[in-house]
Enzyme design. Sequence first.
Site, short mmCIF file in Angstrom:
data_model
loop_
_atom_site.label_atom_id
_atom_site.label_comp_id
_atom_site.label_asym_id
_atom_site.label_seq_id
_atom_site.Cartn_x
_atom_site.Cartn_y
_atom_site.Cartn_z
N LYS A 155 32.22 -0.46 38.06
CA LYS A 155 31.07 -1.21 38.57
C LYS A 155 30.74 -2.45 37.73
CE LYS A 155 28.92 2.71 41.01
NZ LYS A 155 29.70 3.86 40.56
N ARG A 156 31.75 -3.21 37.32
CA ARG A 156 31.52 -4.41 36.54
C ARG A 156 31.09 -5.56 37.45
NH1 ARG A 156 31.83 -0.63 33.07
NH2 ARG A 156 33.27 -0.75 31.33
#
Lengths: 307, 307
Positions: free
Chosen positions: A106-107
Site C-alpha cells: 500500500k505505498r
Amino acid sequence: MLTDSLIKKIQETRAPIVVGLDPRLGQIPEYIKETIFAEMGRTPQAVAEIFYVFNKGIIDKIHDIVPAVKPQIAMYEMYGAAGLDAYTRTIEYAQSKRLFVIGDVKRSDIASTAEAYSTAHIGQLNIAGEIQDRATANFITLSPYMGFDNIEPYLADCREFDKGLFVLVKTSNTSSRDIQDVLTNDGKPIYAHVGELVSKWGEPLIGEMGYSAIGAVVGATHPDEAVQLRKIMPHTFFLVPGYGAQGGSGKDLKGLWNGEKYGMIVNSSRGITGAYASGKFATNEKEFALAAREAVLDMKADLEAYM
Amino acid sequence: MLTDSLIKKIQETRAPIVVGLDPRLGQIPEYIKETIFAEMGRTPQAVAEIFYVFNKGIIDKIHDIVPAVKPQIAMYEMYGAAGLDAYTRTIEYAQSKRLFVIGDVKRSDIASTAEAYSTAHIGQLNIAGEIQDRATANFITLSPYMGFDNIEPYLADCREFDKGLFVLVKTSNTSSRDIQDVLTNDGKPIYAHVGELVSKWGEPLIGEMGYSAIGAVVGATHPDEAVQLRKIMPHTFFLVPGYGAQGGSGKDLKGLWNGEKYGMIVNSSRGITGAYASGKFATNEKEFALAAREAVLDMKADLEAYM
C-alpha cells in the site's frame, strides 16, 4: 501478461483464493518459537526465522491448491531489517513453488519517490551497473490518494518485468466510509470516482483475458458497493480482502464472479494461517499447515457454492 | 507534548525548516562512493554505508541551524534490509545531534496492520517480553484514504512515547487534483473534507502551544488551497513539502505563518542535500555539507522575507 497468467492458474486450481501470510508472533505454534528462541535469543533475527519457518510450512501444504499468497509487509517491517529479509525470503520461496506473490505494501508517493518504491518492490536493482539478484513480488498494492503521477512510475516495471498492481478503491474496513463514501457533486461516491480513474489508468495494459495489469482492491465486506464497482470497472481484476476473519462470506461475493474468467481473487489470512487454533480443523499445533490446507478447501467450497 | 517541543526548537533556531534526507546514488559525491565501493563492492550494504556517511556529513553541518530532518524511507527501502538499516542508523544519528526526525513513510492499512506499522515506526518492539533497543522517528507521515481506523492505532504510541503524525491532506504533486480536488456534494473539495477530519481526529491531542500531535501534509505548490486549509485547521501543525526543487517559494507561503508560533515546518530535500551541484553554493564535491548549510541559510532568508 501477468493477470492472464494469474487467471489461468485460478482456472487450473479452481481456487480464486490468495492466502495472506501476515505472521504474528502470538499466533505461531509454541514449538516453532521455543526451538528458535532457544537457539537465537529473543531477537528480531529469531522472529524473522520463526516467520520464515512458519510461512514455509504453510506454503509447502497449500502451493498445489491455490494460485497465490499475499504477505502483508507491515508484519515483517515491524522487525526492521531482519523482518524485511524474512519478507523477501518468503517471496522467493513462494515463487520457487510456482505461487504468485502479491506484496501488500500500500505505498504511494510523488513520482521520484514512487520510482524508488517500484524498484524496491517490483523492479530490478542496479547498483552502479551491477544488477542485484533478488526476489520481488509479482503484484503489489498501492494507495490512490495522491493521484496518477504516484501510480504511473510503476508502469515501466510492470511492462518490463511482467508485474501488476492493485490500487485501493473500496477497502474492507469500517472507516473506509470516512473518505471513500463521501458523495461528489455528481452524486456518486468517491470510491466510484476512484474506480473510474483506476479503470482508465489500466486501459493501456489490458491482457488477452480482458483484464488490465492494474487491478483494484475491493472489500468483501461491502457487497453492494463491490457489485456497483464490477459494473464501472469491467476490465479491472479485483483483489478482495475482508473474507473470513473480517466478516465477509461466499454469499457476499455472489454478484461478482465473471464465469470461468473469475474476475477476482479473494484473500484470507488469519482464517487460513490461524486455522489450527479455530477448533474447526486439525487442532494439534504441529499440524498448523494441515489445518491451513483444510481451511483453504473449506473456503473453496464456500466460494464455489455461490459462483 | 512533541509538537510543542518542535515549535520551541523552531523558535530557538528561527528556522521552520526540515531537511529531507532522500539520498540517491546518482547525487552523492563520487569520492564517497569510490572509497566505499572499493571496500565493499557494488552491494546493497555498500550503498547503505554510502547513504549513512552522506547523511552523517549533512547532519554534522546543519544540526545547529535547523530543528529537524525528514528521511524518505523509499530511498532506503529500495536497497532492502541493508537500506532499512541505514534508515534506522540515520534516525539514531540525527537524534543524537538533538534533531527531530520525521519519518516519511506514508503508510496506511486496517487496524491490526496499522498496529504493526506503528510499532515499526514510532513504537517500542517487545519480543516475547524483551524490549528491543532501537531508534524510531519522532513523527511519521500517514495516508488518509482508508479512514480513521487506520490512524487511530498510532495514537497509543503517540501518547506513550511522545510521538506525532502528519496525515496527507493536500499534497504537492500535480496529480493531487485527481482525487483531492474533486468537489463533494457540499461544494467543497475532498482535501477540505479530509482537512476537517484530520483536524477533528487531532482534537484530543492538542498541546500547550495550541497545535495537535496529529499534523497535516499541505504542499507549498498549492498556496491558495494551503491558506484555505490554514483556516479550516487552526489547531493543526503543517508539514509543507514542495519547496525548492518542486517549485514552491517563500512567497507562496506568505499567508500561512502564525507569528512566533509558526504553524508549519517547510521541507526541502534535493535543494539542500544536492546544493553542491547547483552552482549557487560551494561547488567542490568534498564541500557538499558546507553547500547544504549555505542552502539552508539561503532558504531561511527566503522564508523570513515573507514571514
